[in-house]
Design an enzyme around this catalytic site. Structure first.
Site, mmCIF file in Angstrom:
data_model
loop_
_atom_site.group_PDB
_atom_site.id
_atom_site.type_symbol
_atom_site.label_atom_id
_atom_site.label_comp_id
_atom_site.label_asym_id
_atom_site.label_seq_id
_atom_site.Cartn_x
_atom_site.Cartn_y
_atom_site.Cartn_z
ATOM 1 N N TYR A 50 0.825 -1.210 0.000
ATOM 2 C CA TYR A 50 0.000 0.000 0.000
ATOM 3 C C TYR A 50 0.868 1.272 0.000
ATOM 4 O O TYR A 50 0.713 2.136 -0.866
ATOM 5 C CB TYR A 50 -0.971 -0.045 1.172
ATOM 6 C CG TYR A 50 -2.175 0.857 1.049
ATOM 7 C CD1 TYR A 50 -2.486 1.526 -0.117
ATOM 8 C CD2 TYR A 50 -3.017 1.047 2.130
ATOM 9 C CE1 TYR A 50 -3.587 2.355 -0.219
ATOM 10 C CE2 TYR A 50 -4.132 1.866 2.049
ATOM 11 C CZ TYR A 50 -4.397 2.519 0.872
ATOM 12 O OH TYR A 50 -5.488 3.339 0.779
ATOM 13 N N GLU A 57 2.334 6.487 -6.982
ATOM 14 C CA GLU A 57 1.333 7.400 -7.538
ATOM 15 C C GLU A 57 1.727 8.856 -7.314
ATOM 16 O O GLU A 57 1.683 9.673 -8.237
ATOM 17 C CB GLU A 57 -0.029 7.155 -6.880
ATOM 18 C CG GLU A 57 -0.722 5.903 -7.315
ATOM 19 C CD GLU A 57 -2.043 5.701 -6.600
ATOM 20 O OE1 GLU A 57 -2.445 6.547 -5.785
ATOM 21 O OE2 GLU A 57 -2.683 4.673 -6.864
#
Length: 118
Positions: A50, A57
């Site tokens: 995660y 990103e």
């Protein structure tokens, strides 16, 4: 413009592994035959994947900012027939800032789920 950035590989690998695990979990759950290894992977590997995906990103968005600003990509300026303006560069910055309150909530939710399930 940013597809050659290392950060793209970072989030693509993280999200690919995550999705393989998640859909394996769903499939085996539907078949009522969930191996412990899949269950463990679903509720453990996110601890690394995660943050890795989110970092990829954010780094990719950051790398795209100069191009977006220079090109005016997806931006709408006034005057126009709708009397509406939109600055994609500013939107991307707001998206990046939104990770500050949202990421910890989602991450700690998954940690809570892990404690509950495992």
């Amino acid at each position: 413009q940013v597809q050659t950035e290392d950060s793209v590989l970072l989030f693509v690998v993280a999200w690919t592994i995550t999705e393989i695990i998640r859909y394996s979990f769903y499939t085996f759950s539907l078949l009522n035959h969930l191996p412990y290894l899949i269950k463990w992977a679903r509720y453990t590997l996110f601890i690394v994947l995660y943050p890795m995906g989110v970092s990829g990103e954010l780094l990719t968005i950051y790398a795209a900012l100069p191009f977006v600003r220079q090109s005016g990509l997806y931006s709408i300026s006034l005057p126009n027939k709708y009397n509406f303006s939109f600055d994609y560069y500013t939107f991307l910055i707001l998206v990046m800032i939104s990770y500050i309150p949202i990421f910890p909530q989602l991450y700690f939710h998954m940690l809570h789920q892990r404690r509950k399930v495992l």
